[in-house]
Design an enzyme around this catalytic site. Structure first.
Site, PDB file in Angstrom:
ATOM      1  CG  ASN A 169      -1.705   1.252   1.433  1.00  0.00           C
ATOM      2  OD1 ASN A 169      -1.841   2.046   0.500  1.00  0.00           O
ATOM      3  ND2 ASN A 169      -2.256   1.448   2.626  1.00  0.00           N
ATOM      4  CE  LYS A 202       0.233   3.417   4.881  1.00  0.00           C
ATOM      5  NZ  LYS A 202       0.091   3.556   6.304  1.00  0.00           N
ATOM      6  CG  HIS A 241      -5.782   1.705   5.283  1.00  0.00           C
ATOM      7  ND1 HIS A 241      -5.320   2.658   6.158  1.00  0.00           N
ATOM      8  CD2 HIS A 241      -4.759   0.851   5.074  1.00  0.00           C
ATOM      9  CE1 HIS A 241      -4.054   2.377   6.460  1.00  0.00           C
ATOM     10  NE2 HIS A 241      -3.690   1.284   5.819  1.00  0.00           N
ATOM     11  CD  GLU A 258      -3.014   5.383   6.813  1.00  0.00           C
ATOM     12  OE1 GLU A 258      -3.027   5.486   5.572  1.00  0.00           O
ATOM     13  OE2 GLU A 258      -2.070   4.854   7.435  1.00  0.00           O
ATOM     14  CD  GLU A 301      -3.555  -2.877   7.340  1.00  0.00           C
ATOM     15  OE1 GLU A 301      -2.431  -3.108   6.891  1.00  0.00           O
ATOM     16  OE2 GLU A 301      -4.169  -1.824   7.092  1.00  0.00           O
ATOM     17  N   GLY A 316       2.304   1.954  10.737  1.00  0.00           N
ATOM     18  CA  GLY A 316       3.217   3.093  10.579  1.00  0.00           C
ATOM     19  C   GLY A 316       3.930   3.490  11.867  1.00  0.00           C
ATOM     20  CB  SER A 329       5.203  -2.050  11.862  1.00  0.00           C
ATOM     21  OG  SER A 329       4.751  -0.718  12.114  1.00  0.00           O
TER      22      SER A 329
HETATM   23  C1  PEP Z   1      -0.755  -0.068   5.931  1.00  0.00           C
HETATM   24  O1  PEP Z   1      -0.713   1.035   5.432  1.00  0.00           O
HETATM   25  O2  PEP Z   1      -1.699  -0.793   5.680  1.00  0.00           O
HETATM   26  C2  PEP Z   1       0.331  -0.492   6.817  1.00  0.00           C
HETATM   27  C3  PEP Z   1       0.231  -1.653   7.399  1.00  0.00           C
HETATM   28  O3  PEP Z   1       1.375   0.386   6.988  1.00  0.00           O
HETATM   29  P1  PEP Z   1       2.794   0.046   7.670  1.00  0.00           P
HETATM   30  O4  PEP Z   1       3.289  -1.236   7.051  1.00  0.00           O
HETATM   31  O5  PEP Z   1       3.669   1.207   7.336  1.00  0.00           O
HETATM   32  O6  PEP Z   1       2.560  -0.108   9.139  1.00  0.00           O
END
Ligand code: PEP
Length: 252
Positions: free
Chosen positions: A10, A12, A96, A98, A168, A174, A214
């Site tokens: 992803n 973003k 997601h 976000e 997630e 992040g 992460s």
């Molecule tokens: C994501 O954006 O879905 C995500 C898991 O980000 P990150 O791997 O940076 O934590």
């Protein structure tokens, strides 16, 4: 039948067109010869056409980071499933954290997006996960159950590979804090059992549940060794060709 692992990137709101082209080229080359796993990348909308040219004819699947439920109409700022398909997109991330947290997308809206995506033949990657406060209050499983049940409300699944879920935990996205393999497996097993309660056994068994939060080149092997973790949704580490390549090549 075994679930085929899916590694999803992803991007973003990152990458210029030149950066997107370069990164996608590296992903295509990292995937050459791989037949036991699938790879998906989700660039920003603006880079979809550019990345589509790069991945055409390769095994890398192109995804959008969101999708509207309607075919067309007065939906300012939204993108219709057919518009994505015209660009070569076969998948879309939906729900997601976000989108939920910054843009206020509700379970009901997310369900509408998911239903629309499936209706028009886009494979949704439905994201869900608890916040740190919810985990600390002992509400993790209740939150997961609510998000999964509402996200999939009214959704029939005839072909299990046409739907992907992604656990997630919000506190792991992040932040550099990954859920331990045990924490992740516990959540995935819970969701798998939920799927068993919602769908026929043969279908529930085949739906892939990715872990995201992460994921990096150092922790991917241990996470993906867990029996109910069927792949990874990767944010930050998917923006660096070298780390994403290592993640794609996770050791089974
Ligand atoms: C994501 O954006 O879905 C995500 C898991 O980000 P990150 O791997 O940076 O934590």
């Amino acid at each position: 039948m075994q679930r085929i692992p899916l590694i999803a990137g992803n991007w973003k709101m990152h990458t210029s067109l030149a950066e997107a082209r370069e990164l996608a080229t590296a992903v295509v080359s990292a995937c050459k010869g791989l037949s036991d796993r699938e790879v998906m990348i989700a660039p920003p909308f603006t880079a979809l056409a550019t990345v589509a040219e790069v991945v055409r004819g390769s095994q890398v699947r192109l995804a959008a980071q969101n999708v509207c439920w309607a075919e067309q109409g007065a939906f300012t700022g939204e993108i219709a499933p057919g518009m994505l398909q015209e660009l070569g997109c076969s998948m879309a991330i939906i729900g997601h954290s976000e989108r939920r947290q910054i843009f206020g997308e509700s379970d009901v809206l997310i369900n509408q997006r998911l239903a629309g995506a499936m209706h028009f033949g886009i494979i949704p990657v439905l994201c869900f996960g608890e916040t740190l406060a919810e985990r600390e209050a002992g509400q993790t499983m209740a939150v997961l159950e609510r998000q999964v049940r509402l996200g999939l409300s009214g959704i029939t699944v005839a072909e299990p590979d046409r739907l992907v879920l992604a656990y997630e935990p919000v506190w792991a996205i992040g932040t550099g804090k990954t859920a331990s393999e045990q924490q992740a497996q516990e959540a995935h097993e819970f969701v798998r059992n939920l799927l068993f309660a919602m769908y026929e056994k043969s279908i529930a068994q085949q739906i892939r549940i990715l872990y995201g939060g992460s994921v990096n080149s150092g922790n991917v092997d241990a996470l993906l060794r867990q029996p109910d973790i069927d792949g990874a949704l990767v944010g930050g580490a998917s923006l660096k060709a070298e780390s994403f390549e290592r993640i794609i090549h996770f050791l089974q």
